[in-house]
Scaffold this motif. Sequence first.
Motif, PDB file in Angstrom:
ATOM      1  N   SER A   1       0.852  -1.205  -0.049  1.00 35.99           N
ATOM      2  CA  SER A   1       0.013   0.108   0.045  1.00 35.99           C
ATOM      3  C   SER A   1       0.892   1.320   0.025  1.00 35.99           C
ATOM      4  O   SER A   1       0.539   2.134  -0.685  1.00 35.99           O
ATOM      5  CB  SER A   1      -0.974   0.078   1.101  1.00 35.99           C
ATOM      6  OG  SER A   1      -1.544  -1.047   1.197  1.00 35.99           O
ATOM      7  N   ALA A   2       1.915   1.185   0.834  1.00 36.65           N
ATOM      8  CA  ALA A   2       2.867   2.435   0.772  1.00 36.65           C
ATOM      9  C   ALA A   2       3.363   2.613  -0.368  1.00 36.65           C
ATOM     10  O   ALA A   2       3.712   3.733  -1.059  1.00 36.65           O
ATOM     11  CB  ALA A   2       3.722   2.317   1.923  1.00 36.65           C
ATOM     12  N   ILE A   3       3.844   1.529  -1.113  1.00 34.42           N
ATOM     13  CA  ILE A   3       4.374   1.594  -2.694  1.00 34.42           C
ATOM     14  C   ILE A   3       3.388   2.191  -3.601  1.00 34.42           C
ATOM     15  O   ILE A   3       3.723   3.191  -4.457  1.00 34.42           O
ATOM     16  CB  ILE A   3       4.983   0.401  -2.989  1.00 34.42           C
ATOM     17  CG1 ILE A   3       6.235   0.103  -2.097  1.00 34.42           C
ATOM     18  CG2 ILE A   3       5.360   0.326  -4.558  1.00 34.42           C
ATOM     19  CD1 ILE A   3       6.636  -1.528  -2.256  1.00 34.42           C
ATOM     20  N   VAL A   4       2.386   1.759  -3.287  1.00 34.12           N
ATOM     21  CA  VAL A   4       1.114   2.301  -4.420  1.00 34.12           C
ATOM     22  C   VAL A   4       1.094   3.727  -4.128  1.00 34.12           C
ATOM     23  O   VAL A   4       0.763   4.527  -5.137  1.00 34.12           O
ATOM     24  CB  VAL A   4      -0.108   1.434  -4.180  1.00 34.12           C
ATOM     25  CG1 VAL A   4      -1.115   2.196  -5.271  1.00 34.12           C
ATOM     26  CG2 VAL A   4       0.180  -0.036  -5.093  1.00 34.12           C
ATOM     27  N   GLU A   5       0.708   4.015  -2.830  1.00 34.70           N
ATOM     28  CA  GLU A   5       0.575   5.520  -2.690  1.00 34.70           C
ATOM     29  C   GLU A   5       1.745   6.600  -3.240  1.00 34.70           C
ATOM     30  O   GLU A   5       1.484   7.377  -3.435  1.00 34.70           O
ATOM     31  CB  GLU A   5       0.399   5.539  -0.976  1.00 34.70           C
ATOM     32  CG  GLU A   5      -0.782   5.109  -0.309  1.00 34.70           C
ATOM     33  CD  GLU A   5      -0.604   4.722   0.927  1.00 34.70           C
ATOM     34  OE1 GLU A   5       0.154   5.264   1.970  1.00 34.70           O
ATOM     35  OE2 GLU A   5      -1.521   4.037   1.525  1.00 34.70           O
ATOM     36  N   ALA A   6       2.900   6.029  -2.893  1.00 33.31           N
ATOM     37  CA  ALA A   6       4.081   6.687  -3.492  1.00 33.31           C
ATOM     38  C   ALA A   6       4.092   6.954  -4.775  1.00 33.31           C
ATOM     39  O   ALA A   6       4.505   8.166  -5.155  1.00 33.31           O
ATOM     40  CB  ALA A   6       5.292   5.883  -2.982  1.00 33.31           C
TER      41      ALA A   6
ATOM     42  N   LEU B   1       8.123  11.830  -9.940  1.00 32.42           N
ATOM     43  CA  LEU B   1       8.164  10.430  -9.886  1.00 32.42           C
ATOM     44  C   LEU B   1       9.319   9.862  -9.932  1.00 32.42           C
ATOM     45  O   LEU B   1       9.438   8.610  -9.034  1.00 32.42           O
ATOM     46  CB  LEU B   1       7.325  10.082 -11.223  1.00 32.42           C
ATOM     47  CG  LEU B   1       6.824   8.577 -11.457  1.00 32.42           C
ATOM     48  CD1 LEU B   1       5.808   8.061 -10.439  1.00 32.42           C
ATOM     49  CD2 LEU B   1       6.321   8.537 -12.939  1.00 32.42           C
ATOM     50  N   ASP B   2      10.312  10.442 -10.523  1.00 33.48           N
ATOM     51  CA  ASP B   2      11.726   9.799 -10.541  1.00 33.48           C
ATOM     52  C   ASP B   2      12.094   9.765  -9.036  1.00 33.48           C
ATOM     53  O   ASP B   2      12.677   8.755  -8.470  1.00 33.48           O
ATOM     54  CB  ASP B   2      12.581  10.812 -11.372  1.00 33.48           C
ATOM     55  CG  ASP B   2      14.048  10.110 -11.421  1.00 33.48           C
ATOM     56  OD1 ASP B   2      14.079   9.050 -11.717  1.00 33.48           O
ATOM     57  OD2 ASP B   2      14.868  10.990 -11.113  1.00 33.48           O
ATOM     58  N   ARG B   3      12.032  10.652  -8.013  1.00 29.27           N
ATOM     59  CA  ARG B   3      12.676  10.720  -6.737  1.00 29.27           C
ATOM     60  C   ARG B   3      11.631   9.755  -6.062  1.00 29.27           C
ATOM     61  O   ARG B   3      12.334   9.129  -5.157  1.00 29.27           O
ATOM     62  CB  ARG B   3      11.899  12.271  -6.091  1.00 29.27           C
ATOM     63  CG  ARG B   3      12.604  12.330  -4.897  1.00 29.27           C
ATOM     64  CD  ARG B   3      13.749  12.045  -4.457  1.00 29.27           C
ATOM     65  NE  ARG B   3      14.314  11.699  -3.094  1.00 29.27           N
ATOM     66  CZ  ARG B   3      15.215  12.322  -2.524  1.00 29.27           C
ATOM     67  NH1 ARG B   3      16.169  12.687  -3.171  1.00 29.27           N
ATOM     68  NH2 ARG B   3      15.249  11.934  -1.363  1.00 29.27           N
ATOM     69  N   ARG B   4      10.308   9.441  -6.178  1.00 28.47           N
ATOM     70  CA  ARG B   4       9.557   8.691  -5.412  1.00 28.47           C
ATOM     71  C   ARG B   4       9.888   7.341  -5.625  1.00 28.47           C
ATOM     72  O   ARG B   4      10.012   6.240  -4.908  1.00 28.47           O
ATOM     73  CB  ARG B   4       7.995   8.885  -5.378  1.00 28.47           C
ATOM     74  CG  ARG B   4       7.711  10.060  -4.657  1.00 28.47           C
ATOM     75  CD  ARG B   4       6.417  10.271  -4.713  1.00 28.47           C
ATOM     76  NE  ARG B   4       5.633  11.398  -3.993  1.00 28.47           N
ATOM     77  CZ  ARG B   4       4.440  11.689  -3.686  1.00 28.47           C
ATOM     78  NH1 ARG B   4       3.453  10.582  -4.225  1.00 28.47           N
ATOM     79  NH2 ARG B   4       3.972  12.655  -3.177  1.00 28.47           N
TER      80      ARG B   4
ATOM     81  N   ASP C   1      13.120   6.399  -3.960  1.00 28.97           N
ATOM     82  CA  ASP C   1      13.061   6.083  -2.707  1.00 28.97           C
ATOM     83  C   ASP C   1      12.483   4.708  -2.529  1.00 28.97           C
ATOM     84  O   ASP C   1      12.885   3.937  -1.508  1.00 28.97           O
ATOM     85  CB  ASP C   1      12.005   7.122  -2.130  1.00 28.97           C
ATOM     86  CG  ASP C   1      12.707   8.637  -1.747  1.00 28.97           C
ATOM     87  OD1 ASP C   1      13.917   8.672  -1.957  1.00 28.97           O
ATOM     88  OD2 ASP C   1      11.878   9.585  -1.742  1.00 28.97           O
ATOM     89  N   VAL C   2      11.556   4.368  -3.212  1.00 32.02           N
ATOM     90  CA  VAL C   2      10.868   2.924  -3.052  1.00 32.02           C
ATOM     91  C   VAL C   2      12.073   1.883  -3.376  1.00 32.02           C
ATOM     92  O   VAL C   2      12.031   0.884  -2.692  1.00 32.02           O
ATOM     93  CB  VAL C   2       9.764   2.710  -3.962  1.00 32.02           C
ATOM     94  CG1 VAL C   2       9.256   1.503  -4.176  1.00 32.02           C
ATOM     95  CG2 VAL C   2       8.482   3.754  -3.593  1.00 32.02           C
ATOM     96  N   ARG C   3      12.918   2.228  -4.569  1.00 34.63           N
ATOM     97  CA  ARG C   3      13.790   1.219  -4.915  1.00 34.63           C
ATOM     98  C   ARG C   3      14.893   0.973  -3.764  1.00 34.63           C
ATOM     99  O   ARG C   3      15.414  -0.002  -3.323  1.00 34.63           O
ATOM    100  CB  ARG C   3      14.528   1.670  -5.957  1.00 34.63           C
ATOM    101  CG  ARG C   3      15.269   0.701  -6.909  1.00 34.63           C
ATOM    102  CD  ARG C   3      15.654   1.048  -8.035  1.00 34.63           C
ATOM    103  NE  ARG C   3      16.670   2.369  -8.068  1.00 34.63           N
ATOM    104  CZ  ARG C   3      15.992   3.601  -8.745  1.00 34.63           C
ATOM    105  NH1 ARG C   3      14.869   3.669  -9.332  1.00 34.63           N
ATOM    106  NH2 ARG C   3      16.824   4.615  -8.685  1.00 34.63           N
ATOM    107  N   ILE C   4      15.235   2.196  -3.041  1.00 30.47           N
ATOM    108  CA  ILE C   4      16.163   2.039  -1.998  1.00 30.47           C
ATOM    109  C   ILE C   4      15.428   1.173  -0.711  1.00 30.47           C
ATOM    110  O   ILE C   4      16.178   0.306  -0.281  1.00 30.47           O
ATOM    111  CB  ILE C   4      16.573   3.557  -1.667  1.00 30.47           C
ATOM    112  CG1 ILE C   4      17.300   4.325  -2.584  1.00 30.47           C
ATOM    113  CG2 ILE C   4      17.154   3.549  -0.173  1.00 30.47           C
ATOM    114  CD1 ILE C   4      17.619   5.461  -2.118  1.00 30.47           C
TER     115      ILE C   4
ATOM    116  N   THR D   1       7.560   9.946   1.145  1.00 27.09           N
ATOM    117  CA  THR D   1       6.574  10.252   0.171  1.00 27.09           C
ATOM    118  C   THR D   1       6.110  11.930   0.725  1.00 27.09           C
ATOM    119  O   THR D   1       5.711  12.582  -0.021  1.00 27.09           O
ATOM    120  CB  THR D   1       5.464   9.511   0.182  1.00 27.09           C
ATOM    121  OG1 THR D   1       5.853   8.063  -0.416  1.00 27.09           O
ATOM    122  CG2 THR D   1       4.187   9.872  -0.892  1.00 27.09           C
ATOM    123  N   ALA D   2       5.638  12.029   1.827  1.00 26.70           N
ATOM    124  CA  ALA D   2       5.403  13.174   2.619  1.00 26.70           C
ATOM    125  C   ALA D   2       6.274  14.405   2.442  1.00 26.70           C
ATOM    126  O   ALA D   2       5.793  15.388   2.227  1.00 26.70           O
ATOM    127  CB  ALA D   2       4.922  12.910   4.002  1.00 26.70           C
TER     128      ALA D   2
END
Length: 94
Positions: A16-21, A41-44, A47-50, A75-76
Amino acid sequence: MSGRDMLPADVVDLLSAIVEALDIPLPSVEDTDERKHYQLLDRRTMDVRIALQSLLRHRSHPDLHDDAAYIRRWTAEYPVTYMPFRSDRTEEEG
């Protein structure tokens, strides 16, 4: 009961956190909005990849709720700052 219904709560939280991001609105057709959309989108995505790479590298301490919280916090820190696309907008509205 399907396999999806049997996912552990921490896995659902992380997904859910990944989808929200990554679920950000499309930008308006203005060049600056399109650039801001791409950068966000690139930044988020980074972050998800990390977070996911860290999770895979450090399997001895897998706390998926913590990983989900990190993604939500990152994300915030990078909110949508561009004008989203609206299909109901007319030429006069800009």
